[in-house]
Motif scaffolding. Structure first.
Motif, PDB file in Angstrom:
ATOM      1  N   GLU A  24       0.818  -1.214   0.000  1.00 33.66           N
ATOM      2  CA  GLU A  24       0.000   0.000   0.000  1.00 33.66           C
ATOM      3  C   GLU A  24       0.853   1.267   0.000  1.00 33.66           C
ATOM      4  O   GLU A  24       0.473   2.281  -0.586  1.00 33.66           O
ATOM      5  CB  GLU A  24      -0.947  -0.005   1.205  1.00 33.66           C
ATOM      6  CG  GLU A  24      -2.030   1.038   1.108  1.00 33.66           C
ATOM      7  CD  GLU A  24      -3.086   0.870   2.181  1.00 33.66           C
ATOM      8  OE1 GLU A  24      -4.229   1.275   1.921  1.00 33.66           O
ATOM      9  OE2 GLU A  24      -2.796   0.340   3.261  1.00 33.66           O
ATOM     10  N   THR A  48      -1.722  -0.881 -13.853  1.00 33.75           N
ATOM     11  CA  THR A  48      -2.190  -0.642 -12.485  1.00 33.75           C
ATOM     12  C   THR A  48      -1.222  -1.265 -11.487  1.00 33.75           C
ATOM     13  O   THR A  48      -0.421  -2.143 -11.826  1.00 33.75           O
ATOM     14  CB  THR A  48      -3.585  -1.249 -12.245  1.00 33.75           C
ATOM     15  OG1 THR A  48      -3.464  -2.690 -12.256  1.00 33.75           O
ATOM     16  CG2 THR A  48      -4.585  -0.807 -13.304  1.00 33.75           C
ATOM     17  N   LYS A  49      -1.337  -0.825 -10.263  1.00 30.63           N
ATOM     18  CA  LYS A  49      -0.506  -1.388  -9.196  1.00 30.63           C
ATOM     19  C   LYS A  49      -0.897  -2.847  -8.936  1.00 30.63           C
ATOM     20  O   LYS A  49      -0.049  -3.665  -8.594  1.00 30.63           O
ATOM     21  CB  LYS A  49      -0.654  -0.544  -7.932  1.00 30.63           C
ATOM     22  CG  LYS A  49       0.503  -0.709  -6.973  1.00 30.63           C
ATOM     23  CD  LYS A  49       0.555   0.462  -6.019  1.00 30.63           C
ATOM     24  CE  LYS A  49       0.484  -0.027  -4.617  1.00 30.63           C
ATOM     25  NZ  LYS A  49       0.488   1.033  -3.618  1.00 30.63           N
ATOM     26  N   ASP A  50      -2.160  -3.153  -9.128  1.00 32.64           N
ATOM     27  CA  ASP A  50      -2.593  -4.544  -8.965  1.00 32.64           C
ATOM     28  C   ASP A  50      -1.950  -5.455 -10.006  1.00 32.64           C
ATOM     29  O   ASP A  50      -1.646  -6.618  -9.721  1.00 32.64           O
ATOM     30  CB  ASP A  50      -4.119  -4.657  -9.042  1.00 32.64           C
ATOM     31  CG  ASP A  50      -4.801  -4.150  -7.788  1.00 32.64           C
ATOM     32  OD1 ASP A  50      -4.097  -3.868  -6.790  1.00 32.64           O
ATOM     33  OD2 ASP A  50      -6.035  -4.028  -7.793  1.00 32.64           O
ATOM     34  N   ASP A  51      -1.727  -4.922 -11.218  1.00 36.75           N
ATOM     35  CA  ASP A  51      -1.013  -5.705 -12.243  1.00 36.75           C
ATOM     36  C   ASP A  51       0.400  -6.039 -11.775  1.00 36.75           C
ATOM     37  O   ASP A  51       0.896  -7.149 -11.974  1.00 36.75           O
ATOM     38  CB  ASP A  51      -0.933  -4.944 -13.571  1.00 36.75           C
ATOM     39  CG  ASP A  51      -2.279  -4.798 -14.259  1.00 36.75           C
ATOM     40  OD1 ASP A  51      -3.209  -5.568 -13.929  1.00 36.75           O
ATOM     41  OD2 ASP A  51      -2.399  -3.904 -15.116  1.00 36.75           O
ATOM     42  N   LEU A  53       1.376  -6.154  -8.618  1.00 37.44           N
ATOM     43  CA  LEU A  53       1.249  -7.097  -7.503  1.00 37.44           C
ATOM     44  C   LEU A  53       1.101  -8.524  -8.016  1.00 37.44           C
ATOM     45  O   LEU A  53       1.771  -9.446  -7.513  1.00 37.44           O
ATOM     46  CB  LEU A  53       0.050  -6.726  -6.625  1.00 37.44           C
ATOM     47  CG  LEU A  53      -0.255  -7.668  -5.468  1.00 37.44           C
ATOM     48  CD1 LEU A  53       0.919  -7.753  -4.492  1.00 37.44           C
ATOM     49  CD2 LEU A  53      -1.526  -7.224  -4.746  1.00 37.44           C
ATOM     50  N   ASP A  54       0.258  -8.719  -9.017  1.00 37.56           N
ATOM     51  CA  ASP A  54       0.089 -10.058  -9.588  1.00 37.56           C
ATOM     52  C   ASP A  54       1.414 -10.588 -10.130  1.00 37.56           C
ATOM     53  O   ASP A  54       1.746 -11.762  -9.949  1.00 37.56           O
ATOM     54  CB  ASP A  54      -0.954 -10.040 -10.708  1.00 37.56           C
ATOM     55  CG  ASP A  54      -2.368  -9.820 -10.202  1.00 37.56           C
ATOM     56  OD1 ASP A  54      -2.616 -10.030  -8.991  1.00 37.56           O
ATOM     57  OD2 ASP A  54      -3.229  -9.414 -11.011  1.00 37.56           O
ATOM     58  N   LEU A 110      -2.367  -7.868   2.669  1.00 40.25           N
ATOM     59  CA  LEU A 110      -3.461  -8.059   1.713  1.00 40.25           C
ATOM     60  C   LEU A 110      -4.742  -8.502   2.410  1.00 40.25           C
ATOM     61  O   LEU A 110      -5.839  -8.132   1.985  1.00 40.25           O
ATOM     62  CB  LEU A 110      -3.045  -9.064   0.639  1.00 40.25           C
ATOM     63  CG  LEU A 110      -1.881  -8.631  -0.275  1.00 40.25           C
ATOM     64  CD1 LEU A 110      -1.566  -9.722  -1.288  1.00 40.25           C
ATOM     65  CD2 LEU A 110      -2.165  -7.307  -0.955  1.00 40.25           C
ATOM     66  N   HIS A 115      -7.838  -7.495  -0.058  1.00 38.15           N
ATOM     67  CA  HIS A 115      -7.430  -7.364  -1.457  1.00 38.15           C
ATOM     68  C   HIS A 115      -7.728  -8.657  -2.211  1.00 38.15           C
ATOM     69  O   HIS A 115      -7.511  -9.758  -1.693  1.00 38.15           O
ATOM     70  CB  HIS A 115      -5.933  -7.048  -1.534  1.00 38.15           C
ATOM     71  CG  HIS A 115      -5.498  -6.562  -2.861  1.00 38.15           C
ATOM     72  ND1 HIS A 115      -5.328  -7.394  -3.949  1.00 38.15           N
ATOM     73  CD2 HIS A 115      -5.216  -5.312  -3.298  1.00 38.15           C
ATOM     74  CE1 HIS A 115      -4.949  -6.679  -4.978  1.00 38.15           C
ATOM     75  NE2 HIS A 115      -4.863  -5.416  -4.621  1.00 38.15           N
ATOM     76  N   ALA A 117      -6.103 -10.141  -4.386  1.00 36.38           N
ATOM     77  CA  ALA A 117      -4.905 -10.958  -4.632  1.00 36.38           C
ATOM     78  C   ALA A 117      -4.457 -11.757  -3.413  1.00 36.38           C
ATOM     79  O   ALA A 117      -3.492 -12.509  -3.495  1.00 36.38           O
ATOM     80  CB  ALA A 117      -3.757 -10.073  -5.113  1.00 36.38           C
ATOM     81  N   ARG A 118      -5.181 -11.629  -2.317  1.00 33.67           N
ATOM     82  CA  ARG A 118      -4.723 -12.312  -1.096  1.00 33.67           C
ATOM     83  C   ARG A 118      -4.667 -13.829  -1.278  1.00 33.67           C
ATOM     84  O   ARG A 118      -3.766 -14.478  -0.769  1.00 33.67           O
ATOM     85  CB  ARG A 118      -5.566 -11.930   0.115  1.00 33.67           C
ATOM     86  CG  ARG A 118      -6.994 -12.443   0.068  1.00 33.67           C
ATOM     87  CD  ARG A 118      -7.846 -11.920   1.175  1.00 33.67           C
ATOM     88  NE  ARG A 118      -7.553 -12.623   2.413  1.00 33.67           N
ATOM     89  CZ  ARG A 118      -8.304 -12.533   3.497  1.00 33.67           C
ATOM     90  NH1 ARG A 118      -9.353 -11.750   3.522  1.00 33.67           N
ATOM     91  NH2 ARG A 118      -7.992 -13.215   4.577  1.00 33.67           N
TER      92      ARG A 118
END
Length: 197
Positions: A24, A48-51, A53-54, A110, A115, A117-118
């Motif tokens: 975060e 994105t930041k989620d991309d 993270l994945d 997460l 989230h 992605a957890r």
């Protein structure tokens, strides 16, 4: 080729920053600065930041799987391979003292964020659990292999958390000695009850 290298550099930098600062609290700008690229170049690889993270989770899964495969090759006996798992606490003790466990801290963060992605991040713990369970089965502890694997995972997470909280590397050394003594007792005993540390 250069694009692949840039993407890999972004993932490696994000992996380090997510560990050191948390997911975060890490920004696009910080990752781009760590890699030495413009934000435009950054967005070419990740929208994105989620991309990111994945990609970091996938990177960690690959690295963890490779590490477990190496332990399989290097360790003659299941107990030697389990000791390799215990030994990562010592091998990484300076970083654990400062930042905690990279797997535990990410999964906890997460979970707090709820989230999506957890579950993917939890795959890292599942890798360790399945691998440790197999080693305990090979030690002849088929009946309680999963309980022993979970016990060892839980204990190692507790050691990492407390070493980080108290910033105490010596604590890691003493607890690793206890874990190795516990493993010796597990090897000697042939019952179906989980050993307690």
């Amino acid at each position: 080729m250069a694009n692949k290298l840039t993407r890999e550099c972004i993932v490696e930098a994000a992996d380090r920053l997510f560990y050191e600062q948390g997911f975060e609290h890490t920004s696009f700008a910080q990752i781009a600065q760590a890699v030495g690229i413009s934000r435009g170049n950054f967005y070419y690889h990740f929208k994105t930041k989620d991309d990111i993270l994945d990609a970091v989770i996938a990177y960690r899964v690959v690295r963890t799987s490779s590490m477990l495969d190496n332990w399989e090759v290097q360790g003659d006996r299941p107990s030697d391979r389990i000791r390799s798992f215990i030994g990562i606490l010592v091998m990484n003790q300076a970083r654990i003292k400062r930042y905690g466990c990279p797997v535990g801290t990410l999964c906890t963060e997460l979970a707090k964020l709820n989230h999506p992605a957890r579950e993917n991040a939890n795959e890292l713990f599942i890798l360790f659990r399945v691998w440790l369970r197999r080693q305990f089965e090979l030690l002849g502890r088929e009946q309680d292999a999963d309980a022993l694997a979970m016990h060892l995972l839980a204990f190692s997470q507790g050691v990492a958390t407390l070493a980080n909280a108290f910033e105490d590397e010596g604590f890691i050394d003493s607890e690793v000695s206890s874990l190795n003594a516990w493993l010796e007792s597990v090897e000697r005993q042939n019952n179906t009850q989980p050993e307690v540390l």
